[in-house]
Design a protein around this motif. Structure first.
Motif, PDB file in Angstrom:
ATOM      1  N   GLU A 267     -16.296  13.267  -8.329  1.00  0.00           N
ATOM      2  CA  GLU A 267     -17.807  13.281  -7.399  1.00  0.00           C
ATOM      3  C   GLU A 267     -17.833  14.855  -7.051  1.00  0.00           C
ATOM      4  N   ARG A 268     -16.984  15.465  -6.435  1.00  0.00           N
ATOM      5  CA  ARG A 268     -17.204  16.926  -6.199  1.00  0.00           C
ATOM      6  C   ARG A 268     -16.856  17.933  -7.200  1.00  0.00           C
ATOM      7  N   ALA A 269     -16.074  17.533  -8.077  1.00  0.00           N
ATOM      8  CA  ALA A 269     -15.919  18.366  -9.159  1.00  0.00           C
ATOM      9  C   ALA A 269     -16.996  18.407 -10.090  1.00  0.00           C
ATOM     10  N   VAL A 270     -17.480  17.420 -10.470  1.00  0.00           N
ATOM     11  CA  VAL A 270     -18.833  17.367 -11.180  1.00  0.00           C
ATOM     12  C   VAL A 270     -19.771  18.187 -10.396  1.00  0.00           C
ATOM     13  N   ALA A 271     -20.007  17.916  -8.859  1.00  0.00           N
ATOM     14  CA  ALA A 271     -21.013  18.724  -8.386  1.00  0.00           C
ATOM     15  C   ALA A 271     -20.678  20.115  -8.455  1.00  0.00           C
ATOM     16  N   ALA A 272     -19.555  20.723  -8.508  1.00  0.00           N
ATOM     17  CA  ALA A 272     -18.999  21.981  -8.425  1.00  0.00           C
ATOM     18  C   ALA A 272     -19.543  22.550  -9.946  1.00  0.00           C
ATOM     19  N   LEU A 273     -19.408  21.639 -10.949  1.00  0.00           N
ATOM     20  CA  LEU A 273     -19.758  22.037 -12.350  1.00  0.00           C
ATOM     21  C   LEU A 273     -21.253  22.227 -12.360  1.00  0.00           C
ATOM     22  N   ALA A 274     -21.858  21.338 -11.857  1.00  0.00           N
ATOM     23  CA  ALA A 274     -23.504  21.323 -12.009  1.00  0.00           C
ATOM     24  C   ALA A 274     -24.120  22.449 -11.069  1.00  0.00           C
TER      25      ALA A 274
END
Length: 98
Positions: free
Chosen positions: A63-70
């Motif tokens: 979830e945190r990695a996807v937020a960093a990507l977004a």
């Protein structure tokens, strides 16, 4: 974390910003994340470091990695997410025990 994906409908300004970021980026796992991609800017690999709390598991890290990507703001779709939990990596020392 390693996220593999594909960019979707990038505008020319986004393409130029990505080219500049990719050309100047060091290949590293950072909290902000770094992209690698081909010159056509179709597929990408996004690498980021996600500090884990004592009770964090793969879903929280993802979830945190996807937020960093977004946070980079590029339209994309995610194809695959890979997680390596460094807390479970054993380091072999040369010439020593264990």
């Amino acid at each position: 974390m390693t996220i593999r994906g594909a960019f979707e409908e990038l505008g020319e300004d986004e393409r130029e910003a990505l080219r500049t970021a990719v050309d100047s980026a060091q290949l590293a796992f950072t909290e902000a994340g770094t992209f690698t991609c081909d010159r056509s800017l179709s597929a990408f690999t996004f690498r980021c470091q996600v500090p884990a709390g004592p009770d964090d598991g793969e879903p929280e890290a993802t979830e945190r990695a996807v937020a960093a990507l977004a946070a980079h703001g590029y339209p994309h779709r995610i194809l695959r997410v890979g997680v390596t939990d460094m807390r479970h990596i054993k380091i072999r020392r040369k010439g020593g025990r264990g």
